[in-house]
Design a protein around this motif. Sequence first.
Motif, PDB file in Angstrom:
ATOM      1  N   ALA A 115    -110.203 -83.146 -22.945  1.00 53.05           N
ATOM      2  CA  ALA A 115    -109.299 -83.429 -21.824  1.00 53.05           C
ATOM      3  C   ALA A 115    -109.984 -83.121 -20.499  1.00 53.05           C
ATOM      4  O   ALA A 115    -110.675 -82.104 -20.352  1.00 53.05           O
ATOM      5  N   ARG A 116    -109.787 -84.007 -19.543  1.00 55.56           N
ATOM      6  CA  ARG A 116    -110.384 -83.843 -18.224  1.00 55.56           C
ATOM      7  C   ARG A 116    -109.322 -84.050 -17.146  1.00 55.56           C
ATOM      8  O   ARG A 116    -108.238 -84.556 -17.401  1.00 55.56           O
ATOM      9  N   ARG A 117    -109.686 -83.686 -15.945  1.00 63.98           N
ATOM     10  CA  ARG A 117    -108.775 -83.781 -14.803  1.00 63.98           C
ATOM     11  C   ARG A 117    -108.161 -85.184 -14.719  1.00 63.98           C
ATOM     12  O   ARG A 117    -108.878 -86.188 -14.801  1.00 63.98           O
ATOM     13  N   GLY A 118    -106.852 -85.231 -14.589  1.00 62.09           N
ATOM     14  CA  GLY A 118    -106.134 -86.495 -14.491  1.00 62.09           C
ATOM     15  C   GLY A 118    -105.554 -86.975 -15.803  1.00 62.09           C
ATOM     16  O   GLY A 118    -104.686 -87.866 -15.810  1.00 62.09           O
ATOM     17  N   ASP A 119    -106.003 -86.415 -16.934  1.00 62.54           N
ATOM     18  CA  ASP A 119    -105.448 -86.809 -18.231  1.00 62.54           C
ATOM     19  C   ASP A 119    -104.007 -86.316 -18.364  1.00 62.54           C
ATOM     20  O   ASP A 119    -103.629 -85.282 -17.802  1.00 62.54           O
ATOM     21  N   LEU A 120    -103.215 -87.034 -19.138  1.00 65.32           N
ATOM     22  CA  LEU A 120    -101.820 -86.661 -19.387  1.00 65.32           C
ATOM     23  C   LEU A 120    -101.672 -86.121 -20.806  1.00 65.32           C
ATOM     24  O   LEU A 120    -102.229 -86.689 -21.759  1.00 65.32           O
ATOM     25  N   ILE A 121    -100.912 -85.043 -20.931  1.00 68.44           N
ATOM     26  CA  ILE A 121    -100.642 -84.431 -22.236  1.00 68.44           C
ATOM     27  C   ILE A 121     -99.129 -84.393 -22.439  1.00 68.44           C
ATOM     28  O   ILE A 121     -98.397 -83.854 -21.610  1.00 68.44           O
ATOM     29  N   PHE A 122     -98.672 -84.978 -23.549  1.00 74.10           N
ATOM     30  CA  PHE A 122     -97.249 -84.991 -23.872  1.00 74.10           C
ATOM     31  C   PHE A 122     -97.016 -84.182 -25.149  1.00 74.10           C
ATOM     32  O   PHE A 122     -97.709 -84.391 -26.158  1.00 74.10           O
ATOM     33  N   PHE A 123     -96.061 -83.281 -25.095  1.00 75.55           N
ATOM     34  CA  PHE A 123     -95.566 -82.617 -26.296  1.00 75.55           C
ATOM     35  C   PHE A 123     -94.186 -83.216 -26.572  1.00 75.55           C
ATOM     36  O   PHE A 123     -93.226 -82.961 -25.835  1.00 75.55           O
ATOM     37  N   ASN A 124     -94.104 -84.022 -27.611  1.00 73.12           N
ATOM     38  CA  ASN A 124     -92.869 -84.738 -27.926  1.00 73.12           C
ATOM     39  C   ASN A 124     -92.257 -84.227 -29.228  1.00 73.12           C
ATOM     40  O   ASN A 124     -92.947 -83.635 -30.077  1.00 73.12           O
ATOM     41  N   ASP A 125     -90.975 -84.496 -29.372  1.00 71.09           N
ATOM     42  CA  ASP A 125     -90.256 -84.164 -30.616  1.00 71.09           C
ATOM     43  C   ASP A 125     -90.519 -82.724 -31.055  1.00 71.09           C
ATOM     44  O   ASP A 125     -90.807 -82.451 -32.229  1.00 71.09           O
ATOM     45  N   ILE A 126     -90.418 -81.807 -30.100  1.00 69.34           N
ATOM     46  CA  ILE A 126     -90.541 -80.382 -30.429  1.00 69.34           C
ATOM     47  C   ILE A 126     -89.224 -79.962 -31.079  1.00 69.34           C
ATOM     48  O   ILE A 126     -88.184 -79.881 -30.416  1.00 69.34           O
ATOM     49  N   GLY A 181     -77.113 -72.847 -35.723  1.00 62.01           N
ATOM     50  CA  GLY A 181     -77.081 -73.836 -36.789  1.00 62.01           C
ATOM     51  C   GLY A 181     -77.534 -75.217 -36.371  1.00 62.01           C
ATOM     52  O   GLY A 181     -77.667 -76.109 -37.210  1.00 62.01           O
ATOM     53  N   THR A 182     -77.782 -75.426 -35.080  1.00 61.30           N
ATOM     54  CA  THR A 182     -78.238 -76.725 -34.596  1.00 61.30           C
ATOM     55  C   THR A 182     -79.760 -76.752 -34.499  1.00 61.30           C
ATOM     56  O   THR A 182     -80.428 -75.717 -34.586  1.00 61.30           O
ATOM     57  N   GLU A 183     -80.292 -77.951 -34.310  1.00 62.68           N
ATOM     58  CA  GLU A 183     -81.709 -78.132 -34.003  1.00 62.68           C
ATOM     59  C   GLU A 183     -81.815 -78.868 -32.674  1.00 62.68           C
ATOM     60  O   GLU A 183     -81.072 -79.815 -32.418  1.00 62.68           O
ATOM     61  N   ARG A 184     -82.738 -78.444 -31.841  1.00 61.49           N
ATOM     62  CA  ARG A 184     -82.939 -79.082 -30.549  1.00 61.49           C
ATOM     63  C   ARG A 184     -84.265 -79.833 -30.562  1.00 61.49           C
ATOM     64  O   ARG A 184     -85.268 -79.335 -31.103  1.00 61.49           O
ATOM     65  N   ILE A 185     -84.260 -81.000 -29.952  1.00 58.85           N
ATOM     66  CA  ILE A 185     -85.464 -81.816 -29.821  1.00 58.85           C
ATOM     67  C   ILE A 185     -85.887 -81.779 -28.356  1.00 58.85           C
ATOM     68  O   ILE A 185     -85.171 -82.281 -27.477  1.00 58.85           O
ATOM     69  N   LEU A 186     -87.034 -81.186 -28.087  1.00 58.97           N
ATOM     70  CA  LEU A 186     -87.494 -80.972 -26.719  1.00 58.97           C
ATOM     71  C   LEU A 186     -88.770 -81.769 -26.454  1.00 58.97           C
ATOM     72  O   LEU A 186     -89.507 -82.124 -27.385  1.00 58.97           O
ATOM     73  N   ASN A 187     -89.019 -82.025 -25.178  1.00 59.51           N
ATOM     74  CA  ASN A 187     -90.223 -82.748 -24.768  1.00 59.51           C
ATOM     75  C   ASN A 187     -90.787 -82.117 -23.502  1.00 59.51           C
ATOM     76  O   ASN A 187     -90.048 -81.522 -22.706  1.00 59.51           O
ATOM     77  N   MET A 188     -92.092 -82.266 -23.310  1.00 56.67           N
ATOM     78  CA  MET A 188     -92.729 -81.717 -22.121  1.00 56.67           C
ATOM     79  C   MET A 188     -93.974 -82.539 -21.786  1.00 56.67           C
ATOM     80  O   MET A 188     -94.718 -82.950 -22.680  1.00 56.67           O
ATOM     81  N   LYS A 189     -94.205 -82.768 -20.498  1.00 57.65           N
ATOM     82  CA  LYS A 189     -95.392 -83.494 -20.038  1.00 57.65           C
ATOM     83  C   LYS A 189     -96.152 -82.637 -19.038  1.00 57.65           C
ATOM     84  O   LYS A 189     -95.557 -82.040 -18.143  1.00 57.65           O
ATOM     85  N   LEU A 190     -97.476 -82.586 -19.202  1.00 62.65           N
ATOM     86  CA  LEU A 190     -98.345 -81.877 -18.270  1.00 62.65           C
ATOM     87  C   LEU A 190     -99.542 -82.764 -17.920  1.00 62.65           C
ATOM     88  O   LEU A 190    -100.002 -83.560 -18.747  1.00 62.65           O
ATOM     89  N   LYS A 191    -100.040 -82.573 -16.717  1.00 56.19           N
ATOM     90  CA  LYS A 191    -101.215 -83.312 -16.262  1.00 56.19           C
ATOM     91  C   LYS A 191    -102.361 -82.338 -16.073  1.00 56.19           C
ATOM     92  O   LYS A 191    -102.179 -81.250 -15.508  1.00 56.19           O
ATOM     93  N   VAL A 192    -103.520 -82.702 -16.575  1.00 53.40           N
ATOM     94  CA  VAL A 192    -104.685 -81.838 -16.420  1.00 53.40           C
ATOM     95  C   VAL A 192    -105.111 -81.877 -14.956  1.00 53.40           C
ATOM     96  O   VAL A 192    -105.356 -82.943 -14.387  1.00 53.40           O
ATOM     97  N   GLY A 193    -105.148 -80.688 -14.334  1.00 59.28           N
ATOM     98  CA  GLY A 193    -105.460 -80.648 -12.914  1.00 59.28           C
ATOM     99  C   GLY A 193    -106.475 -79.577 -12.574  1.00 59.28           C
ATOM    100  O   GLY A 193    -106.915 -78.818 -13.426  1.00 59.28           O
TER     101      GLY A 193
END
Length: 288
Positions: free
Chosen positions: A258-269, A276-288
Motif C-alpha cells: 500500500a502506498r500514499r493515495g491507496d484506498l483500504i476498505f474493511f467491509n462486512d465486519i 443476541g444480534t449481529e452488526r455488520i460494520l464498514n470502514m474506509k481509510l486512505k493511505v496518507g
Amino acid sequence: EILLAAFDPTRIPEVYVQNEKWDGVDSSEIDYTTLEALPVSFDGSGLYSLSTKGMKLGQYQYRGVIRYQGPDGTMQSQDFTTPIFTVADPGLVVSPTAMNVFYRGMENPVKISVPGFSNDKITATISGGHKITRKADGSYIVVPKKSSSFKEAEAFISVTGKMPDGSTAQLGREKFRVRVLPNPEPEWAARRAQNKTISENDILAFAPIAAKLDDFLFDVKVSPKSFTLLIRNKGQWSELKSGNQQLTPDMKSILQKARRGDLIFFNDIVVPMPDGTERILNMKLKVG
C-alpha cells in the motif's frame, strides 16, 4: 407516646425504653438502671422518639418498662412493647439508570422502594420473559432476554407488598422500553472512519480489526468474528476474507504494497453483540 392510664399525679411514673431492637422473643426482666428515663408530662404520658438515620430498612419494635408507685406505696413495674414501625425509603421509586430503558444483554441496575414497606416486604416481577433479581443490598438487576430482533419492546415491572396481616397488596407497576445495544465503531490500528487516513507505518503494524462501543452506559466488550478487506493498489482491486479479527497472511502481503493515495476498505465486519444480534460494520481509510 406511652401512657399510664391511671396514676397519682403527685407521684410521676418513670418510663424506660430499651435501646436495642426487640427480637419478639426475649421476655427477660428489663434492667432499667442502665437506661435513661423518658420525660413524662403532668398527664402521665411519656414521648419516645428516635432518629432513623443510619438504621437499616425494615420493621422495628422495642421493649420498655413503666415504674410507678402502687397504692401500698411500693414501686411496681409494668412491661410494654412499642407498636411495630417500618423504616423505609421516603417514596415509591422504580428507577433504572437509563431513563426507563433496559438494554438487552446487559445487567441493568434498578432501585425499587415503596413508602411504608421495607425491601424485604416487597416483591418485584417483570413481564415479557425478562429476568429480575434482587441483590443482597436490596437493589435489583434486570436482564432482558436476548433476541435477534432490532425492534424496541416493552416491559412492565409490577410490585407487590406483604401487609402486617400477612396478605399481599398490589403496589403498582412501571413501564419500560427494552432496546438493543447501539452499534459499535470499527477500528484498525487506532484509526476509525472519521480519521479518514492512515500512515504506511501504522499499516505495517498489522493490527487486528476491532469494534468499540464508546461513551455508553455500560462497559461492553465485543470482537469481530469475520471481515472482508478490499484494497485498491495501482488501480487494481484485491478482495480478501478473514474468518476472525486477525489479518490473514495474504492480507498482510497486499497491505505491505500500500502506498500514499491507496484506498483500504474493511467491509462486512460481523460483530456478535451481547444482546443476541449481529452488526455488520464498514470502514474506509486512505493511505496518507
